[in-house]
Design a protein around this motif. Structure first.
Motif, mmCIF file in Angstrom:
data_model
loop_
_atom_site.group_PDB
_atom_site.id
_atom_site.type_symbol
_atom_site.label_atom_id
_atom_site.label_comp_id
_atom_site.label_asym_id
_atom_site.label_seq_id
_atom_site.Cartn_x
_atom_site.Cartn_y
_atom_site.Cartn_z
ATOM 1 N N ASP A 264 -14.184 31.018 2.011
ATOM 2 C CA ASP A 264 -14.080 32.145 3.145
ATOM 3 C C ASP A 264 -13.850 33.517 2.796
ATOM 4 O O ASP A 264 -14.710 34.510 3.374
ATOM 5 N N ALA A 265 -13.252 33.606 1.798
ATOM 6 C CA ALA A 265 -13.305 35.238 1.319
ATOM 7 C C ALA A 265 -14.392 35.608 1.072
ATOM 8 O O ALA A 265 -15.144 36.813 1.302
ATOM 9 N N VAL A 266 -15.537 34.776 0.204
ATOM 10 C CA VAL A 266 -16.881 35.203 -0.156
ATOM 11 C C VAL A 266 -17.562 35.360 1.156
ATOM 12 O O VAL A 266 -18.291 36.359 1.540
ATOM 13 N N ASP A 268 -16.581 36.024 4.225
ATOM 14 C CA ASP A 268 -16.132 37.292 5.051
ATOM 15 C C ASP A 268 -16.533 38.446 4.584
ATOM 16 O O ASP A 268 -17.114 39.516 5.110
ATOM 17 N N LEU A 269 -16.766 38.879 3.153
ATOM 18 C CA LEU A 269 -16.908 39.943 2.464
ATOM 19 C C LEU A 269 -18.586 40.146 2.636
ATOM 20 O O LEU A 269 -19.235 41.059 2.947
ATOM 21 N N ASN A 270 -19.243 38.732 2.407
ATOM 22 C CA ASN A 270 -20.601 38.615 2.729
ATOM 23 C C ASN A 270 -21.124 39.429 3.956
ATOM 24 O O ASN A 270 -22.010 40.179 4.125
ATOM 25 N N LEU A 272 -19.404 41.155 6.100
ATOM 26 C CA LEU A 272 -19.142 42.631 6.445
ATOM 27 C C LEU A 272 -20.401 43.490 5.823
ATOM 28 O O LEU A 272 -20.654 44.058 6.235
ATOM 29 N N ARG A 273 -20.922 42.900 4.468
ATOM 30 C CA ARG A 273 -22.064 43.532 3.887
ATOM 31 C C ARG A 273 -23.113 43.468 4.880
ATOM 32 O O ARG A 273 -24.068 44.400 4.980
ATOM 33 N N ILE A 282 -28.592 37.692 3.373
ATOM 34 C CA ILE A 282 -27.253 37.560 3.180
ATOM 35 C C ILE A 282 -26.504 36.381 3.906
ATOM 36 O O ILE A 282 -26.030 35.830 3.566
ATOM 37 N N ARG B 42 -9.793 42.693 3.364
ATOM 38 C CA ARG B 42 -9.928 41.226 3.237
ATOM 39 C C ARG B 42 -9.527 40.706 1.732
ATOM 40 O O ARG B 42 -8.930 39.645 1.636
ATOM 41 N N LEU B 90 -20.106 37.618 -4.748
ATOM 42 C CA LEU B 90 -20.851 38.423 -3.261
ATOM 43 C C LEU B 90 -22.511 38.473 -3.470
ATOM 44 O O LEU B 90 -23.052 38.803 -4.730
#
Lengths: 494, 97
Positions: A264-266, A268-270, A272-273, A282, B42, B90
């Motif tokens: 989930d964290a990965v 969400d951050l992806n 955003l990117r 992405i 986040r 990421l």
């Protein structure tokens, strides 16, 4: 339930020490969602945000994507049994008495004119097949005694004699069968199909590749590449054994729940990117991480053949304790049941040139034993389970082998691209039909010749896709699987 | 994971001790840019979650770090390892545009 827990980060955020910040963050994400329109990315984000927003009922909108069918489909999925190296049609599927009679003679000049071969120099002589043939079934298809189990499926199969292709070396020819072009870089058929139809499975990729035999197929990963299509459509190789997919397992200490938080964290951050830079790859990566997370649960279960009855294992000749083509055939059936759209099995090595490790005397019978029973069992098993109606099974290599022999101490045959044999079963193909005929030496087709592009067009057609309309714009022009070629072989269809 | 452990050790050895500064530093090392506000938020949410989690289940922390014995700041080290694992996974870190 697992997913419900994972996809509810907002509620837990509210209890967080960072209360107002976290809510602000969520609020802003909602704004992002609005500004992003209704692309697949925002749909996925909506799923991540919970089930109260866009796409609430779409469990996996990303996987469900696809350009859509052009007309009603006869088939849902394809199992392509790729006989890597090029099986000898002259020793398996067609008896040429004239070839046997002229054994040792040079081939007619008219045939050699303007021809090039991978290895033959032009001085080789005709090689009659030592194999014994018999006609079987209602259609009277000739089957060599090397393939005793094929006798049982002669009337379930559509026999394609006189197949032709464009290129005579393994790598390019395999890429050609898969992508319609001999050069690497175009999308593979499995990728096109998933691009067109989307995947039916949320827990498994839509395009899976299984391999068996002494080595991997020539051409390697470009055979299942998505080319210029989004990489989410590329084929995923599964290995035999405990760890079917490399690098899929979680590190020690990361249990299912903890790994869910990580994914989930990965994501969400992806995401955003992605909102910042807009690179669609992405999205592919987000999809890949989520798919990997789901496959951690689904793949071991799928690959566990011990759930099959002994009777089924015996029918295929499968032994869960050691990797084999038989195991892969059985896995292919399980994947069809799980909604995998396109499954490709590669089995090496059919490249019988003669010589100590690749000859017709010893190695052809060996590989026939490996392939014969499971191929037949797969067709019969699918039929018995009612799956054959909407599953297409394709059997064949990148080309066939020459009527002229190659003698390197032991005998073999060179690559022949003008007239070879494949078979197709199920998915609206007529059964017990012999289509096409080659001349008395097996040099060239004399009736109903068909090209690889025709087969590609026909396979797409049965899946509900028009090969002329399934296109993707890349570098300024529309590309197709069949380039500017290919005709649907309506004669073969019910 | 080995990389993430090493990365985490580097972060923990730094003179920065505020979580916020450490997060920003880790992000900067991985991406060569400062994190945005949303990214910081986040990551903070994730850090709090894993810290909490590993404090309750020190065995999981040990497993992630590949150690048998408890050491000082074990849970914290595991949590930073988890953070670093996220950063290293990421798209921006993996793909060179």
């Amino acid at each position: 339930m697992q997913d419900e827990q994972r996809f509810g980060p907002i509620e837990s955020l509210a209890d967080d020490a960072l209360n107002h910040n976290a809510l602000g963050w969520a609020q802003q994400r909602r704004n992002l969602l609005k500004s992003a329109g209704v692309g697949v990315g925002s749909m996925a984000l909506a799923t991540l945000l919970g089930r109260d927003s866009l796409g609430a009922d779409e469990a996996n909108p990303r996987e469900a994507a696809g350009t859509g069918r052009h007309f009603p489909a006869k088939a849902k999925s394809v199992i392509f049994l790729f006989m890597a190296g090029g099986p000898s049609q002259l020793d398996l599927f067609t008896e040429k008495t004239e070839l046997t009679r002229l054994h040792g003679e040079p081939p007619p000049d008219s045939f050699l004119e303007g021809k090039r071969f991978a290895f033959l120099k032009g001085t080789e002589t005709l090689l009659g097949s030592p194999q014994k043939f018999q006609r079987h079934g209602g259609c009277g298809q000739e089957i060599s005694h090397l393939l005793p189990h094929h006798r049982r499926i002669v009337d379930d199969v559509c026999w394609l004699h006189g197949m032709t292709t464009d290129v005579f070396n393994h790598g390019p020819a395999k890429i050609f069968v898969n992508t319609g072009s001999p050069q690497p870089g175009r999308p593979s058929m499995g990728s096109w199909v998933n691009y067109g139809l989307g995947s039916e499975s949320s827990d498994l990729p839509g395009f899976v590749v299984l391999q068996s035999g002494p080595r991997g197929p020539r051409g390697g990963a470009s055979l299942w590449s998505s080319g210029f299509l989004p990489t989410t459509y590329q084929g995923v190789p599964f290995r035999s054994g405990k760890e079917p997919i490399l690098n899929l397992s979680s590190p020690a200490g990361m249990d299912r729940h903890r790994e869910g938080e990580f994914v989930d964290a990965v994501a969400d951050l992806n995401e955003l990117r992605f909102q910042a830079v807009g690179d669609p790859e992405i999205q592919t990566r987000i999809a890949a991480y989520e798919m990997a997370y789901r496959m951690q649960a689904s793949a071991p279960q799928l690959m566990d053949l011990s759930r099959e009855s002994q009777e089924t294992l015996d029918a295929y000749g499968a032994d869960p304790s050691k990797p084999s083509f038989a195991n892969n055939c059985l896995l292919a059936r399980r994947m069809v049941e799980s909604g995998v759209r396109f499954i490709q099995l590669y089995h090496t090595n059919w490249d019988h040139h003669g010589g100590p490790t690749e000859n017709l005397e010893k190695h052809l019978p060996e590989i026939c034993r490996e392939v014969d029973q499971p191929s037949a069992a797969l067709v019969l098993d699918l039929k018995q389970r009612g799956l054959l109606d909407d599953t297409i099974v394709v059997w064949g290599g990148e080309f066939g082998r020459t009527p002229m022999g190659e003698v390197r101490q032991t005998t073999g045959r060179d690559h022949h691209i003008d007239a070879y044999t494949m078979w197709v079963a199920g998915g609206g193909f007529r059964s017990g039909v012999i289509h096409g005929k080659t001349d008395e030496l097996g040099l060239a087709p004399i009736e109903d010749p068909k090209h690889v592009h025709d087969l590609q067009a026909t396979l797409l057609h049965q899946l509900g896709l028009d090969h002329e309309r399934l296109t993707y714009r890349f570098q300024g022009r529309d590309f197709r699987l069949t380039d500017v070629h290919g005709h649907v072989l309506h004669d073969l269809l019910t | 994971v080995e990389f993430a452990r090493g990365f985490a050790a580097r972060i923990m050895a730094s003179s920065e001790d505020a979580y916020e500064n450490r997060l920003a530093m880790a992000f900067n090392i991985a991406m060569s840019r400062a994190p945005s506000l949303l990214e910081m938020e986040r990551l903070t949410v994730y850090l709090d979650k894993v810290l909490d989690d590993f404090r309750q289940k020190p065995d999981a922390a040990k497993a992630l770090l590949g150690v048998d014995e408890s050491t000082e700041n074990l849970e914290e080290y595991a949590a930073w390892t988890a953070i670093c694992r996220v950063l290293l996974n990421l798209d921006e870190f993996i793909t060179r545009e």
